[in-house]
Design an enzyme around this catalytic site. Structure first.
Site, PDB file in Angstrom:
ATOM      1  N   PHE A 172      20.828  53.590  18.798  1.00 10.80           N
ATOM      2  CA  PHE A 172      20.920  52.826  20.012  1.00 10.80           C
ATOM      3  C   PHE A 172      20.681  51.663  19.349  1.00 10.80           C
ATOM      4  CE2 PHE A 172      16.552  52.699  19.497  1.00 10.80           C
ATOM      5  CZ  PHE A 172      16.355  52.231  19.647  1.00 10.80           C
ATOM      6  N   LYS A 196      31.765  58.466  19.519  1.00 14.68           N
ATOM      7  CA  LYS A 196      30.840  58.840  20.473  1.00 14.68           C
ATOM      8  C   LYS A 196      29.143  57.704  20.397  1.00 14.68           C
ATOM      9  CE  LYS A 196      26.746  61.269  21.185  1.00 14.68           C
ATOM     10  NZ  LYS A 196      25.989  60.139  21.701  1.00 14.68           N
ATOM     11  N   ARG A 200      22.782  55.326  25.658  1.00 16.69           N
ATOM     12  CA  ARG A 200      21.815  54.404  26.041  1.00 16.69           C
ATOM     13  C   ARG A 200      22.403  53.027  25.856  1.00 16.69           C
ATOM     14  NH1 ARG A 200      16.329  56.063  24.574  1.00 16.69           N
ATOM     15  NH2 ARG A 200      16.771  58.117  23.232  1.00 16.69           N
ATOM     16  N   CYS A 304      16.689  50.189  11.475  1.00 12.86           N
ATOM     17  CA  CYS A 304      16.041  50.836  10.538  1.00 12.86           C
ATOM     18  C   CYS A 304      15.754  49.916   8.741  1.00 12.86           C
ATOM     19  CB  CYS A 304      17.239  51.552  10.188  1.00 12.86           C
ATOM     20  SG  CYS A 304      18.548  50.862   9.399  1.00 12.86           S
ATOM     21  N   GLU A 404       7.875  56.972  11.125  1.00 11.42           N
ATOM     22  CA  GLU A 404       8.691  55.927  11.536  1.00 11.42           C
ATOM     23  C   GLU A 404       7.962  55.273  12.660  1.00 11.42           C
ATOM     24  OE1 GLU A 404      12.594  56.232  12.103  1.00 11.42           O
ATOM     25  OE2 GLU A 404      13.242  54.360  10.813  1.00 11.42           O
TER      26      GLU A 404
END
Ligand code: NAD
Length: 519
Positions: A172, A196, A200, A304, A404
């Site tokens: 997302f 795909k 969200r 990330c 995380e």
């Protein structure tokens, strides 16, 4: 098919809310060149994270719809793979221009569904656009190799060829950039592609698909399905799909790597992170504090490559009060509001999880230097906001360090020297990114050589490589052996055919069988 449909229905749905009818706009499937309404009875809400209003619905595609999408990719493959490389290049040259022309529209869709600020959303599109621009160099990137005169009159050469139907499963947090790491590179190599997007934030991928169609991509070369676990398992299992690109959490990524590999597919899986910024006492203080604040709290920490952990070495710990003051100056607001620096988190569940990880730090002995848990955003009281938060005195055994957080939380550790800082980082299971702030070249060199992390910044807080390089997160942040985009991305989406041929000028007829290995 029926059996698999029934099995799929047993899978618990992540967002939990399904409707069969509603007045909000629906997200279409993109199958065989047409944007079609799903026949499913299962829909998920798409919420604006700043308000939690429902702004759309996304279908859980049915088994038949997913089969139709792969079938379309399979039928389109041969003619697309045979389309001249110059024609494919032309389509992507037109595509990059269309993305550039529509960057604001794409950014608006990202802010609506994902929440990040409009300026940051434009950056999201821009970093994906750069990958498309690089894909336009395919005429050089796909060159094979040749070696003439292997022996007398004999030459060897290689072709780089597409592999078939490929699939991408996206997270997302970068609704434009990460899908654009996937299908443009796969397709420009001559593969057809099943995408795909994250359930969200599907809207941006749909806009990108329309632009690719407008740029001239033939029907069936890109298909889009929506869904969650069942769609992911479908991709891992379908025999026509030869390669899977995944970006997201470790739970999903490890599952997809194992299931896809077991089924004989190539899988590249980029996963979670805990990125450390090491602050040396000789660093440029002003620059370092600004870089840390931006990289820890930008995009509400939902990157990330966010610098979510700082290690202050030696006397640099005295800069903490200034770090706190600078962090306080960030404006928390809805992403479409002028001047917003920190937008909302993706969902109420994400907000609750981030807040509970902050509390776990407090319970385990960390000190809250800045607490964003009760931030009040006027006019957006229902949004998923957490303000910049700083926890100091954190140690590697605490939950707020081992997990995380994926929110605007900076955890601060201290080390007496560089060796100790490197040792902390190398013991952490993740290897996505890290940065060191220093003015000493020897310190920087030691760090870049000894730290076991795939992407390193020297006075650069978020060292995401440009697309002529590859995204090289390592250890617990990556599974697979060929990275995203750059030369490695081309390798991932192609296979090599090696031809050895002999053309003799004189009569080449053998007079007896050659039974020994040719040398
Ligand atoms: P996620 O794993 O929840 O979702 C990613 C995709 O996997 C979605 O399309 C989702 O439908 C699917 N999915 C989710 N759970 C699944 C499961 N249990 N089984 C099968 N499929 C599943 O990730 P997210 O919350 O969308 O994204 C955030 C995560 O992504 C963070 O961990 C972040 O570090 C990571 N991320 C990594 C990179 C990188 O390049 N290393 C880049 C961006 C984000």
């Amino acid at each position: 098919i029926l059996l698999r449909s029934l099995l799929n229905k047993k899978v618990p749905l992540q967002l939990g809310r399904c409707y069969s009818a509603s007045s909000v706009p629906t997200t279409k499937l993109f199958i065989d060149g047409k944007f079609v309404e799903s026949n499913t009875s299962e829909w998920l809400d798409i919420n604006n994270p700043a308000t939690n209003e429902v702004v759309g619905r996304v279908p859980i595609a049915t088994e038949l719809e997913m089969l139709a999408a792969v079938d379309s990719c399979s039928r389109a493959f041969h003619s697309w793979a045979e389309t001249s490389i110059l024609s494919r290049q032309q389509i992507f040259l037109r595509y990059q221009q269309l993305i550039k022309d529509n960057i604001k529209e794409l950014a608006k869709m990202i802010t609506l569904e994902q929440g990040k600020t409009l300026a940051d959303a434009e950056g999201d599109v821009f970093r994906g656009l750069q990958v498309v621009e690089h894909a336009c160099s395919i005429t050089s990137l796909m060159l094979g190799e040749t070696l003439p005169s292997i022996t007398k009159d004999m030459d060897t050469y290689t072709y780089r060829l597409p592999i078939g139907v490929c699939a991408g499963i996206a997270p997302f947090n970068f609704p434009a950039m990460i899908p654009l790491w996937m299908f443009p590179i796969g397709m420009v190599c001559g593969n057809t592609y099943l995408m795909k997007p994250s359930e969200r934030v599907p809207g941006c991928t749909m806009l990108l698909a329309k632009m690719l169609q407008d740029a001239g991509a033939p029907d069936g070369t890109l298909n889009i399905i929506h869904g969650q676990h069942a769609a992911v398992n479908f991709i891992c299992d379908h025999p026509a799909i030869k390669a899977i690109s995944f970006v997201g959490s470790n739970t999903a990524g490890e599952h997809i790597y194992e299931r896809g590999s077991k089924n004989g597919k190539r899988v590249q899986s980029n996963m979670g992170a805990k990125n450390h910024g090491v602050v040396m006492p000789d660093a440029n203080k002003e620059n370092t504090i600004n870089q840390l604040v931006g990289a820890a709290f930008g995009a509400a920490g939902q990157r990330c490559m966010a610098l979510s952990t700082a290690i202050f070495v030696g006397d640099s710990r005295e800069w903490l009060p200034e770090l706190v003051e600078r962090s306080k100056s960030l404006r928390v607001n809805a992403g479409d509001q002028p001047g917003a620096d920190v937008g909302p988190l993706i969902s109420p569940e994400a907000k609750a999880r981030v807040e509970s990880l902050i509390q776990s730090g407090v319970d385990e002995g960390a000190k809250v230097l800045l607490d964003g848990r009760h931030v009040n955003v006027k006019g957006y009281e229902n949004g998923n906001f957490v303000g910049p938060t700083i926890l100091s005195g954190v140690t590697p055994n605490m939950k707020c360090y081992t997990e995380e957080i994926f929110g605007p939380v900076l955890v601060v550790l201290e080390a007496d020297n560089l060796d100790e800082a490197i040792s902390i980082i190398n013991k952490n299971p993740y290897g996505n990114g890290t940065a060191i702030f220093t003015t000493n070249g020897a310190t920087a060199r030691k760090y870049t050589h000894e730290v076991d992390v795939g992407q390193i910044g020297v006075n650069v807080p978020i060292p995401v490589p440009l697309p002529m390089f590859s995204f090289t997160g390592s250890r617990g942040s990556f599974r697979g052996d060929t990275n995203f985009y750059g030369k490695q991305g081309i390798q991932f989406y192609t296979q090599i055919k090696t031809v050895t041929s002999q053309w003799k000028a004189e009569d080449a007829t053998l007079t007896s069988p050659a039974v020994t290995m040719p040398t």
